[in-house]
Design a protein around this motif. Sequence first.
Motif, PDB file in Angstrom:
ATOM      1  N   SER A  16     119.228 -13.439 -43.466  1.00  0.00           N
ATOM      2  CA  SER A  16     118.352 -12.430 -41.881  1.00  0.00           C
ATOM      3  C   SER A  16     119.469 -13.109 -40.824  1.00  0.00           C
ATOM      4  O   SER A  16     119.808 -14.124 -40.954  1.00  0.00           O
ATOM      5  CB  SER A  16     117.299 -12.418 -41.722  1.00  0.00           C
ATOM      6  N   GLY A  17     119.824 -11.733 -39.897  1.00  0.00           N
ATOM      7  CA  GLY A  17     120.408 -12.834 -39.114  1.00  0.00           C
ATOM      8  C   GLY A  17     121.924 -11.866 -39.051  1.00  0.00           C
ATOM      9  O   GLY A  17     122.474 -11.603 -40.512  1.00  0.00           O
ATOM     10  N   SER A  18     122.925 -11.356 -38.181  1.00  0.00           N
ATOM     11  CA  SER A  18     124.422 -11.380 -38.391  1.00  0.00           C
ATOM     12  C   SER A  18     124.914 -12.134 -38.570  1.00  0.00           C
ATOM     13  O   SER A  18     126.020 -11.924 -38.810  1.00  0.00           O
ATOM     14  CB  SER A  18     124.577 -10.862 -36.961  1.00  0.00           C
ATOM     15  N   PHE A  19     124.185 -13.597 -38.605  1.00  0.00           N
ATOM     16  CA  PHE A  19     125.752 -14.225 -39.018  1.00  0.00           C
ATOM     17  C   PHE A  19     126.281 -14.604 -39.865  1.00  0.00           C
ATOM     18  O   PHE A  19     126.857 -15.495 -40.888  1.00  0.00           O
ATOM     19  CB  PHE A  19     125.576 -16.128 -38.353  1.00  0.00           C
ATOM     20  N   ASP A  42     111.109  -4.637 -52.997  1.00  0.00           N
ATOM     21  CA  ASP A  42     109.315  -4.874 -52.556  1.00  0.00           C
ATOM     22  C   ASP A  42     108.779  -6.031 -53.540  1.00  0.00           C
ATOM     23  O   ASP A  42     108.277  -6.804 -52.641  1.00  0.00           O
ATOM     24  CB  ASP A  42     108.912  -3.420 -52.404  1.00  0.00           C
ATOM     25  N   TYR A  43     109.444  -6.039 -54.382  1.00  0.00           N
ATOM     26  CA  TYR A  43     108.718  -7.679 -55.528  1.00  0.00           C
ATOM     27  C   TYR A  43     109.684  -8.115 -55.379  1.00  0.00           C
ATOM     28  O   TYR A  43     108.639  -9.548 -55.265  1.00  0.00           O
ATOM     29  CB  TYR A  43     108.390  -6.693 -56.186  1.00  0.00           C
ATOM     30  N   LEU A  44     110.563  -8.524 -54.783  1.00  0.00           N
ATOM     31  CA  LEU A  44     111.722  -9.840 -54.699  1.00  0.00           C
ATOM     32  C   LEU A  44     111.307 -10.094 -53.145  1.00  0.00           C
ATOM     33  O   LEU A  44     111.315 -11.606 -52.374  1.00  0.00           O
ATOM     34  CB  LEU A  44     113.044  -9.296 -54.975  1.00  0.00           C
ATOM     35  N   ALA A  45     110.647  -8.950 -51.836  1.00  0.00           N
ATOM     36  CA  ALA A  45     110.811  -9.686 -50.821  1.00  0.00           C
ATOM     37  C   ALA A  45     109.157  -9.791 -51.187  1.00  0.00           C
ATOM     38  O   ALA A  45     108.783 -10.943 -50.031  1.00  0.00           O
ATOM     39  CB  ALA A  45     110.469  -8.079 -49.727  1.00  0.00           C
ATOM     40  N   LYS A  46     107.662  -9.667 -52.018  1.00  0.00           N
ATOM     41  CA  LYS A  46     106.608 -10.463 -52.097  1.00  0.00           C
ATOM     42  C   LYS A  46     106.942 -11.769 -52.859  1.00  0.00           C
ATOM     43  O   LYS A  46     106.210 -12.678 -51.942  1.00  0.00           O
ATOM     44  CB  LYS A  46     105.796  -9.525 -52.735  1.00  0.00           C
ATOM     45  N   LEU A  47     108.068 -11.940 -53.150  1.00  0.00           N
ATOM     46  CA  LEU A  47     107.820 -13.483 -54.084  1.00  0.00           C
ATOM     47  C   LEU A  47     108.666 -13.721 -52.999  1.00  0.00           C
ATOM     48  O   LEU A  47     107.764 -15.161 -53.339  1.00  0.00           O
ATOM     49  CB  LEU A  47     109.267 -13.038 -55.121  1.00  0.00           C
ATOM     50  N   TYR A  48     109.571 -13.978 -51.767  1.00  0.00           N
ATOM     51  CA  TYR A  48     109.600 -14.372 -51.027  1.00  0.00           C
ATOM     52  C   TYR A  48     108.663 -15.163 -50.558  1.00  0.00           C
ATOM     53  O   TYR A  48     109.081 -16.108 -50.082  1.00  0.00           O
ATOM     54  CB  TYR A  48     110.853 -14.084 -50.524  1.00  0.00           C
ATOM     55  N   ALA A  49     107.940 -13.423 -50.161  1.00  0.00           N
ATOM     56  CA  ALA A  49     106.573 -13.829 -48.976  1.00  0.00           C
ATOM     57  C   ALA A  49     105.921 -15.448 -49.577  1.00  0.00           C
ATOM     58  O   ALA A  49     105.223 -15.682 -48.865  1.00  0.00           O
ATOM     59  CB  ALA A  49     105.977 -13.227 -48.704  1.00  0.00           C
ATOM     60  N   THR A  50     106.022 -15.222 -51.354  1.00  0.00           N
ATOM     61  CA  THR A  50     105.064 -16.462 -51.058  1.00  0.00           C
ATOM     62  C   THR A  50     105.537 -18.143 -51.635  1.00  0.00           C
ATOM     63  O   THR A  50     106.270 -18.098 -52.413  1.00  0.00           O
ATOM     64  CB  THR A  50     104.587 -16.024 -52.841  1.00  0.00           C
ATOM     65  N   ARG A  85     115.441 -17.224 -34.066  1.00  0.00           N
ATOM     66  CA  ARG A  85     114.725 -16.859 -34.530  1.00  0.00           C
ATOM     67  C   ARG A  85     114.682 -17.216 -35.975  1.00  0.00           C
ATOM     68  O   ARG A  85     116.165 -17.922 -36.337  1.00  0.00           O
ATOM     69  CB  ARG A  85     115.625 -14.757 -34.905  1.00  0.00           C
ATOM     70  N   PRO A  86     114.135 -17.173 -37.170  1.00  0.00           N
ATOM     71  CA  PRO A  86     113.644 -18.341 -38.106  1.00  0.00           C
ATOM     72  C   PRO A  86     114.267 -17.074 -39.311  1.00  0.00           C
ATOM     73  O   PRO A  86     114.569 -16.344 -39.156  1.00  0.00           O
ATOM     74  CB  PRO A  86     112.547 -17.809 -38.474  1.00  0.00           C
ATOM     75  N   VAL A  87     115.262 -17.541 -40.312  1.00  0.00           N
ATOM     76  CA  VAL A  87     116.190 -17.330 -41.280  1.00  0.00           C
ATOM     77  C   VAL A  87     115.097 -17.477 -42.061  1.00  0.00           C
ATOM     78  O   VAL A  87     114.492 -18.184 -43.185  1.00  0.00           O
ATOM     79  CB  VAL A  87     117.108 -18.394 -40.980  1.00  0.00           C
ATOM     80  N   ARG A  88     115.477 -16.286 -42.333  1.00  0.00           N
ATOM     81  CA  ARG A  88     115.222 -15.362 -44.404  1.00  0.00           C
ATOM     82  C   ARG A  88     115.554 -14.885 -44.993  1.00  0.00           C
ATOM     83  O   ARG A  88     117.111 -14.096 -44.652  1.00  0.00           O
ATOM     84  CB  ARG A  88     114.121 -14.252 -43.644  1.00  0.00           C
ATOM     85  N   LEU A  89     115.368 -15.039 -46.518  1.00  0.00           N
ATOM     86  CA  LEU A  89     115.985 -14.587 -47.199  1.00  0.00           C
ATOM     87  C   LEU A  89     115.920 -12.554 -47.293  1.00  0.00           C
ATOM     88  O   LEU A  89     114.716 -12.394 -47.389  1.00  0.00           O
ATOM     89  CB  LEU A  89     116.364 -14.463 -48.861  1.00  0.00           C
ATOM     90  N   LEU A  90     116.944 -12.042 -47.476  1.00  0.00           N
ATOM     91  CA  LEU A  90     117.120 -10.782 -48.022  1.00  0.00           C
ATOM     92  C   LEU A  90     116.679  -9.991 -48.724  1.00  0.00           C
ATOM     93  O   LEU A  90     118.302 -10.639 -49.611  1.00  0.00           O
ATOM     94  CB  LEU A  90     117.323  -9.810 -46.026  1.00  0.00           C
TER      95      LEU A  90
END
Length: 290
Positions: free
Chosen positions: A76-79, A136-144, A45-50
């Motif tokens: 992301s991820g339980s680790f 939601d704004y931070l999530a969209k920034l990270y997706a860019t 599973r790819p690691v992402r920032l949340l």
Amino acid sequence: MAEPQRGAEDLTEMETKTPEESPSCSSLTTKELQQNWRAVKQRERPVRLLFEIPSTRIVEHTVHKYVLYEVVVMRSGSFDSRRVSVERRYSDFSRFHHQLLEEFNEELEEVLLPRKLLTGNFSPESISERRLGLQDYLAKLYATRCVRHCPHFSAFFTEQEQRRAHGLLRAGQFRAALELLQTVLDIQEKLLPWQKPTLLVPTLAALAVCYRDLDEPERAFPIAQRALPPVRRYGLKRYRPPLLELLVDLGYQLGRPVAQLQEELTALRDAERGEASSCSLKEVVIQEFI
């Protein structure tokens, strides 16, 4: 007698078995098999920032008041069990957004910062609505992609704490500085897959200085060691000589082998004709956020 060939149905059945059903894993318990299977899926599973903004608080001064938003950063991820957070005002988000627009205006056409309210800023409904909007704004920034790789992104989450920590360090308040620096390091480590490895160097150097000045060489030494590889690899000339000098001094105190570090420092000093040792690591750290 040759073993009969397996039919297509038999082969399909074997290929679709989960690790829990595989005969080769028969020596493992069901619990161990389930843990192994979860670990395999997690690695794929790819690691992402949340980002979460779970809480807010209103700060009141004599002439003004404002809302502070707690921003939690995690992978992301339980680790990733470290939930590290910082507090930011709406004005911090606004300044950050305008910095990004100067560089990535076209890429951020559809990424909107929640609008500033003229009235009702401190009502529970308005604060809750803005809290969710900023999350939601931070999530969209990270997706860019261009945004999550740019220096402004990491600076938004760490620069305020770095400046406060360096102010405390300059004042000799090393214990207080350590707490802030550890928060900065935790966040930077989460950002590292999308930022340059040199991001950690100023923080690690400041931590090493604090521990050294608190007379804790056993903690300062490994931190300084960790900073040295990116300093070498990326040619950070300001940091390399004083970092080597600190490691040599700490190594002698701890009885560690430092011959190679001493040789490297001597060669560096000879190449720079004495200029390499003009500043201590503490002086370099102090100058970082003046």
